[in-house]
Design a protein around this motif. Structure first.
Motif, PDB file in Angstrom:
ATOM      1  N   GLY A 158      61.930 -76.788  75.017  1.00 56.82           N
ATOM      2  CA  GLY A 158      61.314 -75.504  75.344  1.00 56.82           C
ATOM      3  C   GLY A 158      62.157 -74.282  75.066  1.00 56.82           C
ATOM      4  O   GLY A 158      61.690 -73.157  75.277  1.00 56.82           O
ATOM      5  N   LYS A 159      63.383 -74.451  74.590  1.00 61.06           N
ATOM      6  CA  LYS A 159      64.254 -73.320  74.299  1.00 61.06           C
ATOM      7  C   LYS A 159      64.503 -73.226  72.801  1.00 61.06           C
ATOM      8  O   LYS A 159      64.747 -74.239  72.138  1.00 61.06           O
ATOM      9  N   VAL A 160      64.469 -72.003  72.272  1.00 63.52           N
ATOM     10  CA  VAL A 160      64.681 -71.811  70.842  1.00 63.52           C
ATOM     11  C   VAL A 160      66.129 -72.125  70.484  1.00 63.52           C
ATOM     12  O   VAL A 160      67.070 -71.615  71.099  1.00 63.52           O
ATOM     13  N   VAL A 161      66.291 -72.974  69.474  1.00 65.05           N
ATOM     14  CA  VAL A 161      67.622 -73.362  69.004  1.00 65.05           C
ATOM     15  C   VAL A 161      68.100 -72.400  67.923  1.00 65.05           C
ATOM     16  O   VAL A 161      69.265 -71.984  67.905  1.00 65.05           O
ATOM     17  N   GLY A 162      67.201 -72.030  67.022  1.00 66.67           N
ATOM     18  CA  GLY A 162      67.563 -71.127  65.939  1.00 66.67           C
ATOM     19  C   GLY A 162      66.395 -70.931  64.996  1.00 66.67           C
ATOM     20  O   GLY A 162      65.321 -71.515  65.169  1.00 66.67           O
ATOM     21  N   ARG A 163      66.589 -70.071  63.997  1.00 62.85           N
ATOM     22  CA  ARG A 163      65.524 -69.750  63.043  1.00 62.85           C
ATOM     23  C   ARG A 163      66.121 -69.481  61.675  1.00 62.85           C
ATOM     24  O   ARG A 163      67.291 -69.168  61.533  1.00 62.85           O
ATOM     25  N   ARG A 164      65.256 -69.627  60.665  1.00 60.44           N
ATOM     26  CA  ARG A 164      65.657 -69.362  59.293  1.00 60.44           C
ATOM     27  C   ARG A 164      64.485 -68.740  58.541  1.00 60.44           C
ATOM     28  O   ARG A 164      63.331 -69.139  58.731  1.00 60.44           O
ATOM     29  N   GLU A 165      64.796 -67.750  57.680  1.00 59.95           N
ATOM     30  CA  GLU A 165      63.764 -67.167  56.819  1.00 59.95           C
ATOM     31  C   GLU A 165      63.698 -67.994  55.535  1.00 59.95           C
ATOM     32  O   GLU A 165      64.717 -68.201  54.865  1.00 59.95           O
ATOM     33  N   VAL A 166      62.528 -68.468  55.219  1.00 57.24           N
ATOM     34  CA  VAL A 166      62.362 -69.322  54.044  1.00 57.24           C
ATOM     35  C   VAL A 166      61.144 -68.863  53.245  1.00 57.24           C
ATOM     36  O   VAL A 166      60.281 -68.122  53.741  1.00 57.24           O
ATOM     37  N   ALA A 167      61.102 -69.301  51.983  1.00 55.34           N
ATOM     38  CA  ALA A 167      59.955 -69.006  51.128  1.00 55.34           C
ATOM     39  C   ALA A 167      58.896 -70.076  51.324  1.00 55.34           C
ATOM     40  O   ALA A 167      59.186 -71.274  51.319  1.00 55.34           O
ATOM     41  N   LEU A 168      57.678 -69.660  51.513  1.00 52.61           N
ATOM     42  CA  LEU A 168      56.564 -70.574  51.721  1.00 52.61           C
ATOM     43  C   LEU A 168      56.133 -71.195  50.396  1.00 52.61           C
ATOM     44  O   LEU A 168      55.813 -70.469  49.449  1.00 52.61           O
ATOM     45  N   PRO A 169      56.139 -72.523  50.273  1.00 52.75           N
ATOM     46  CA  PRO A 169      55.722 -73.143  49.015  1.00 52.75           C
ATOM     47  C   PRO A 169      54.218 -73.000  48.796  1.00 52.75           C
ATOM     48  O   PRO A 169      53.461 -72.738  49.742  1.00 52.75           O
ATOM     49  N   VAL A 170      53.802 -73.152  47.577  1.00 52.55           N
ATOM     50  CA  VAL A 170      52.380 -73.090  47.258  1.00 52.55           C
ATOM     51  C   VAL A 170      51.650 -74.177  48.036  1.00 52.55           C
ATOM     52  O   VAL A 170      52.037 -75.331  48.020  1.00 52.55           O
ATOM     53  N   GLY A 171      50.592 -73.812  48.715  1.00 51.38           N
ATOM     54  CA  GLY A 171      49.842 -74.762  49.522  1.00 51.38           C
ATOM     55  C   GLY A 171      50.277 -74.794  50.968  1.00 51.38           C
ATOM     56  O   GLY A 171      49.587 -75.366  51.814  1.00 51.38           O
ATOM     57  N   GLY A 172      51.426 -74.188  51.292  1.00 54.77           N
ATOM     58  CA  GLY A 172      51.868 -74.113  52.679  1.00 54.77           C
ATOM     59  C   GLY A 172      52.842 -75.205  53.072  1.00 54.77           C
ATOM     60  O   GLY A 172      53.160 -76.114  52.305  1.00 54.77           O
ATOM     61  N   PHE A 173      53.319 -75.109  54.311  1.00 54.10           N
ATOM     62  CA  PHE A 173      54.232 -76.066  54.902  1.00 54.10           C
ATOM     63  C   PHE A 173      53.443 -77.029  55.790  1.00 54.10           C
ATOM     64  O   PHE A 173      52.669 -76.601  56.650  1.00 54.10           O
ATOM     65  N   TYR A 174      53.685 -78.322  55.625  1.00 54.11           N
ATOM     66  CA  TYR A 174      53.016 -79.342  56.425  1.00 54.11           C
ATOM     67  C   TYR A 174      53.990 -79.928  57.447  1.00 54.11           C
ATOM     68  O   TYR A 174      55.142 -80.239  57.109  1.00 54.11           O
ATOM     69  N   PRO A 175      53.563 -80.099  58.708  1.00 52.66           N
ATOM     70  CA  PRO A 175      54.419 -80.790  59.679  1.00 52.66           C
ATOM     71  C   PRO A 175      54.822 -82.161  59.141  1.00 52.66           C
ATOM     72  O   PRO A 175      53.968 -82.961  58.759  1.00 52.66           O
ATOM     73  N   THR A 176      56.123 -82.411  59.104  1.00 45.02           N
ATOM     74  CA  THR A 176      56.630 -83.648  58.515  1.00 45.02           C
ATOM     75  C   THR A 176      57.734 -84.211  59.405  1.00 45.02           C
ATOM     76  O   THR A 176      58.640 -83.492  59.820  1.00 45.02           O
ATOM     77  N   ILE A 177      57.639 -85.498  59.685  1.00 47.02           N
ATOM     78  CA  ILE A 177      58.590 -86.181  60.562  1.00 47.02           C
ATOM     79  C   ILE A 177      59.210 -87.340  59.803  1.00 47.02           C
ATOM     80  O   ILE A 177      58.516 -88.103  59.119  1.00 47.02           O
ATOM     81  N   GLY A 178      60.530 -87.478  59.903  1.00 42.30           N
ATOM     82  CA  GLY A 178      61.228 -88.576  59.252  1.00 42.30           C
ATOM     83  C   GLY A 178      61.968 -89.433  60.269  1.00 42.30           C
ATOM     84  O   GLY A 178      62.461 -88.936  61.286  1.00 42.30           O
TER      85      GLY A 178
END
Length: 458
Positions: free
Chosen positions: A421-441
Motif C-alpha cells: 500500500g505504500k509507493v516504492v518509486g516511479r519512473r517516466e517511460v515511453a508507452l509502446p504502441v498498443g499500450g502496456f499490459y500487466p505482466t507477471i513473471g
C-alpha cells in the motif's frame, strides 16, 4: 510260507473286528463270511467312506489355508503411522519415514483415490502414489523401483528413484492430491496420473507389470495428517468443465508455464535456468479507467523470483518482465527495478511471502489515445501483430535499436510501484504502441501469487 495277516472289518453294528493269524486270504474270507455275512461285501464300501472322510478333512484344511492367505493378502500395511477411520497421522520422530499401503490395489473397478492434507506438520513431507504390495515401509513412495509418487513438499515426481523430477506445484494444508491409473493404453504401458484439487497435474507412463499397484501415502515429519479417500471418483470432463467456468483464464491472454485457479497463479515450469521463466500477461492493457493492479505473494517458492510489471503485448514468453525492451518491472527477490535491460538498479525493499506488490500508470491530464481514452480504444487489432523478436530469448542489436526507437516515439507516462500500500518509486517511460499490459513473471519452484487486476478504478 505265507505270513499271517491281520484285517480290519466292521459288522452291521459298526464295531471293528480284527481277524488275526490268517494265512490264506481265501480261507479267511470263507470263514469270516460264515460268521459275518456282510463283512466282505461292506469292506470296500467302508474303505471308500474312509477315503472320502480324509479327502473332506483335507478340503476343509485347504479352505482354511486359502482364507488365511487371502486375509494376509488383503490386509493394509502401515508403519510409523496411526489410522483413525479415514485419517492417517504420522507417528514417528521425523528421522524415519512412515508409510501406509492400502489393502487392495487399483483396478478397472476402482482406479483412483485422493488424499486431503489436514496438516502439513513441520516440513510437509507428504507423498501420494502407487507401490507394490510388499513395499518397504521405511521408504517414501516413489523412492524404490516399481513405485511412483507425487511429493507435496517440493512438487516433484519420484519414479523409482530418490531423485525427483520437477512435475507440479507444491501442496499445502487443505489441498487435495489425487492419483489414478488409465488402463486403456494399447502399447503395453500403464498411465499413472496425478491431480491437485480436482485439476490434472500430469501423468507418467510405466511399463506394464504383472504385479498390481497399491495406493500408498508417505510422511516424514511431526504433525503431518491427511484424510484418505480410497473410493474417490475421477470425472475429468465434468471437472474440466467446472474449472473453465471458474478459472478466470479469460482475464489472461498469455500463460506460459503458469497455471490459473481462480485469481491464483502458480509457477509450473522447471525452474532450472533463466530460460525457464513462467509468464502471465493480462488480456487488456492498463488504461485511464483501470490504471493499477496488485499481486499478493502467497508462496515465495524456492527463490522468490517473482516480478511484477508492464510489458508490450508481443513480449517474449521466456524473458522476465523488465529484461527486454518494451517492459518495466519490480523484482521481489532483490528489490531492483528492471527497465528493458537484464541489469537492474536498486529501487526498493525486497518482497516476501505475504507482501502485496502493486503497479500502475499515472496518465497526464490531457492524455488520450487517438482522440479518446475509452477501454475499447486500447484493444485494437494492430497491436496483436507479432514482432520479429516474439518468444525469442535474446534479440540481436538491430532488433534492439528498432525497439528502442519505437519506444521513444511513444507518449510519456509515469509508471509507479507499491509495496503493502505504500509507493516504492516511479519512473517516466515511453508507452509502446498498443499500450502496456500487466505482466507477471515467476522462475522458481513453488511460487504462487494471488492477482487482483482491478483493485482501483478512476
Amino acid at each position: 510260507m505265507v505270513k499271517p495277516r491281520s484285517f480290519l472289518f466292521s459288522d452291521n453294528s459298526g464295531k471293528h473286528i480284527v481277524a488275526r493269524d490268517v494265512c490264506c486270504p481265501v480261507r479267511t474270507t470263507c470263514a469270516v463270511t460264515a460268521v459275518f455275512p456282510l463283512l466282505v461285501y461292506s469292506f470296500y464300501d467302508n474303505m471308500d467312506d474312509i477315503n472320502l472322510h480324509y479327502r473332506f478333512l483335507n478340503w476343509r484344511r485347504r479352505i482354511r489355508e486359502i482364507r488365511e492367505v487371502r486375509a494376509v493378502r488383503h490386509r493394509e500395511r502401515l508403519k510409523r503411522m496411526l489410522r483413525d477411520g479415514d485419517v492417517l497421522r504420522y507417528h514417528g520422530n521425523s528421522d524415519e519415514v512412515g508409510c501406509f499401503v492400502a489393502a487392495r490395489p487399483l483396478s478397472r473397478r476402482n482406479r483412483y483415490f485422493e488424499v486431503t492434507i489436514i496438516d502439513t506438520g513441520v516440513r510437509g513431507m507428504i507423498a501420494v502414489g502407487l507401490v507394490p504390495q510388499f513395499y518397504k515401509l521405511d521408504h517414501q513412495p516413489g523412492w524404490l523401483p516399481h513405485s511412483v509418487a507425487f511429493h507435496a513438499d517440493d512438487g516433484k515426481l519420484y519414479n523409482g528413484n530418490t531423485i525427483g523430477q520437477q512435475f507440479g506445484p507444491k501442496c499445502c494444508r487443505g489441498d487435495r492430491i489425487g492419483c489414478g491409473i488409465s488402463l486403456d493404453s494399447d502399447d503395453g504401458q500403464l498411465t499413472v496420473f496425478f491431480t491437485k484439487n480436482g485439476k490434472d497435474v500430469g501423468s507418467v507412463e510405466l511399463p506394464a507389470s504383472p504385479d498390481a499397484l497399491y495406493p500408498a501415502v508417505g510422511m516424514h515429519s511431526l504433525g503431518e495428517e491427511v484424510l484418505l479417500d480410497l473410493n474417490a471418483e475421477w470425472e475429468m470432463d465434468e471437472e474440466d468443465g467446472e474449472m473453465i467456468v471458474d478459472s478466470h483464464e479469460e482475464d489472461w491472454s498469455r500463460l506460459h508455464d503458469v497455471s490459473v485457479a481462480g485469481t491464483l497463479l502458480e509457477y509450473v515450469g522447471k525452474g532450472k535456468s533463466i530460460m525457464d521463466v513462467g509468464l502471465a500477461q493480462a488480456r487488456r492493457p492498463i488504461n485511464t479507467r483501470f490504471h493499477y493492479y496488485e499481486l499478493e505473494i502467497t508462496d515465495a517458492g524456492e527463490k522468490c523470483y517473482i516480478a511484477l510489471g508492464l510489458a508490450r503485448r508481443d513480449y517474449p514468453k521466456n524473458r522476465h518482465p523488465g529484461w527486454s525492451r518494451g517492459s518495466i518491472a519490480y523484482h521481489a527477490d532483490d528489490g531492483k527495478l528492471f527497465h528493458g535491460s537484464g541489469v537492474g538498479e536498486p529501487f526498493g525493499p525486497r518482497c516476501f511471502e505475504g507482501d502485496i506488490m502493486g503497479c500502475g500508470i499515472m496518465f497526464p491530464r490531457d492524455f488520450n489515445l487517438d482522440g479518446g481514452d475509452d477501454v475499447d480504444d486500447w484493444d485494437f487489432d494492430e497491436s496483436s501483430k507479432p514482432s520479429e523478436v516474439q518468444n525469442d530469448l535474446y534479440a540481436n542489436n538491430e532488433d534492439e535499436e528498432e525497439e528502442e526507437g519505437e519506444d521513444l516515439e511513444g507518449k510519456k507516462v509515469t509508471v509507479f510501484f507499491t509495496r503493502n500500500g505504500k509507493v516504492v518509486g516511479r519512473r517516466e517511460v515511453a508507452l509502446p504502441v498498443g499500450g502496456f499490459y500487466p505482466t507477471i513473471g515467476m522462475m522458481s519452484t513453488g511460487e504462487k501469487v494471488r492477482v487482483d487486476l482491478h483493485p482501483l478504478s478512476g
